[in-house]
Motif scaffolding. Structure first.
Motif, short mmCIF file in Angstrom:
data_model
loop_
_atom_site.label_atom_id
_atom_site.label_comp_id
_atom_site.label_asym_id
_atom_site.label_seq_id
_atom_site.Cartn_x
_atom_site.Cartn_y
_atom_site.Cartn_z
N THR A 10 -4.69 10.73 -4.02
CA THR A 10 -3.71 11.70 -4.50
C THR A 10 -2.45 11.58 -3.66
O THR A 10 -2.51 11.71 -2.43
CB THR A 10 -4.27 13.13 -4.38
N PHE A 11 -1.33 11.32 -4.30
CA PHE A 11 -0.05 11.34 -3.60
C PHE A 11 0.52 12.75 -3.69
O PHE A 11 0.50 13.35 -4.77
CB PHE A 11 0.96 10.39 -4.25
N VAL A 12 1.02 13.26 -2.57
CA VAL A 12 1.61 14.60 -2.56
C VAL A 12 3.09 14.48 -2.20
O VAL A 12 3.43 14.04 -1.09
CB VAL A 12 0.86 15.52 -1.57
N LEU A 13 3.93 14.83 -3.17
CA LEU A 13 5.37 14.63 -3.01
C LEU A 13 6.11 15.96 -3.06
O LEU A 13 5.59 16.97 -3.54
CB LEU A 13 5.89 13.70 -4.11
N GLY A 14 7.34 15.93 -2.59
CA GLY A 14 8.18 17.13 -2.58
C GLY A 14 9.26 16.95 -1.52
O GLY A 14 9.12 16.11 -0.62
N HIS A 35 -6.72 14.08 4.93
CA HIS A 35 -5.28 14.33 4.80
C HIS A 35 -4.50 13.32 5.64
O HIS A 35 -4.53 13.38 6.86
CB HIS A 35 -4.99 15.78 5.26
N LEU A 36 -3.82 12.40 4.97
CA LEU A 36 -2.97 11.44 5.70
C LEU A 36 -1.52 11.81 5.47
O LEU A 36 -1.05 11.79 4.34
CB LEU A 36 -3.17 10.01 5.17
N SER A 37 -0.80 12.15 6.54
CA SER A 37 0.61 12.46 6.40
C SER A 37 1.44 11.29 6.91
O SER A 37 1.31 10.88 8.08
CB SER A 37 0.94 13.72 7.21
N ALA A 38 2.26 10.73 6.03
CA ALA A 38 3.09 9.58 6.42
C ALA A 38 3.97 9.94 7.62
O ALA A 38 4.06 9.19 8.59
CB ALA A 38 3.95 9.12 5.24
N VAL A 89 -2.46 11.56 0.29
CA VAL A 89 -1.40 10.87 1.01
C VAL A 89 -0.15 11.74 0.88
O VAL A 89 0.44 11.86 -0.19
CB VAL A 89 -1.17 9.45 0.47
N ASP A 90 0.21 12.37 1.99
CA ASP A 90 1.27 13.40 2.03
C ASP A 90 2.59 12.75 2.44
O ASP A 90 2.69 12.15 3.50
CB ASP A 90 0.77 14.46 3.05
N GLY A 91 3.60 12.87 1.56
CA GLY A 91 4.92 12.34 1.91
C GLY A 91 5.06 10.85 1.68
O GLY A 91 5.81 10.17 2.38
#
Ligand code: AP5
Length: 192
Positions: A10-14, A35-38, A89-91
């Motif tokens: 899951t890509f999490v964008l914003g 939870h992986l935060s770029a 995948v956050d950001g």
């Protein structure tokens, strides 16, 4: 072994300050995702003092985008190390170039893409009042991050929308109110 199972990505964008990190922490805890935060992975590289650290620091200080190969390698390493096959995948991806490189290097497309849609003035307010301000939480860098978001990240969001993969969440209200909108997206998923 479980490692051979294809990950559910899951890509999490914003935009900056839209609450990606905050909501990802709740999703990870509630639904058992890794939870992986770029951004976090890049900040870890900086503090580890590795050879890329200084270059990454200069880019982040300016509110710019780190080269794709660096971010993708960090994300790939984390996916490989994780026993968990459900991954947020956050950001990331930040640009269409990021997106295409991820698909070709990792060889998978995301199963789901979430977009936290938040008004600009709300994002600025949150970032300026963040408890332990980050190196990029000053007004000039915030403006630049917002510009980079509009110019480079919105096209990625539009791409996933056109593919029917995008779940758009209005990211206003309290963290709990926003999570109430996120919750049904995940309860409706089926994992093999
Ligand atoms: P990154 O760390 O990803 O930062 P960002 O996208 O600018 O987002 P933030 O982490 O600041 O905000 P967020 O949306 O996660 O919100 P949060 O939950 O923290 O990236 C930093 C930099 O790294 C980039 O600018 C770039 O240079 C580089 N980078 C990152 N990824 C990259 C990539 N893929 N490729 C290349 N370069 C990359 O919330 C913000 C604040 O608001 C918090 O204080 C929180 O407590 C508060 N808050 C959250 N929700 C609410 C709410 N509902 N109401 C009130 N306050 C709230």
């Amino acid at each position: 072994t479980s490692k051979q199972v294809r990950p559910f990505i899951t890509f999490v964008l914003g935009g900056p300050g839209s609450g990606k990190g905050t909501q990802c922490a709740k999703i990870a805890e509630t639904f058992g995702f890794a939870h992986l935060s770029a951004g976090e992975l890049l900040r870890k590289e900086i503090s580890s003092g590795c050879e890329n650290g200084e270059m990454i620091l200069d880019i982040i200080k300016e509110g710019n985008i780190v080269p794709s190969e660096i971010t993708i390698n960090l994300i790939r390493r984390e996916i490989e190390l994780s026993e968990n096959r459900k991954i947020l995948v956050d950001g990331f991806p930040r640009t269409n170039e990021n997106r295409i490189a991820f698909e070709s290097i990792i060889g998978v497309e995301p199963d789901l893409v979430i977009f936290f849609d938040c008004p600009e003035e709300e994002m600025v307010k949150r970032l300026l009042s963040r408890n332990q301000g980050r190196i990029d939480d000053n007004i000039e860098t915030i403006k630049k991050r917002l510009e980079v978001f509009d110019k480079l990240n919105l096209p990625v969001i539009n791409y996933y929308s056109s593919k029917g993969k995008l779940q758009k969440i209005k990211a206003v209200g309290t963290m709990e109110e926003i999570f109430e909108k996120v919750y049904p997206v995940f309860t409706s998923l089926r994992f093999e």
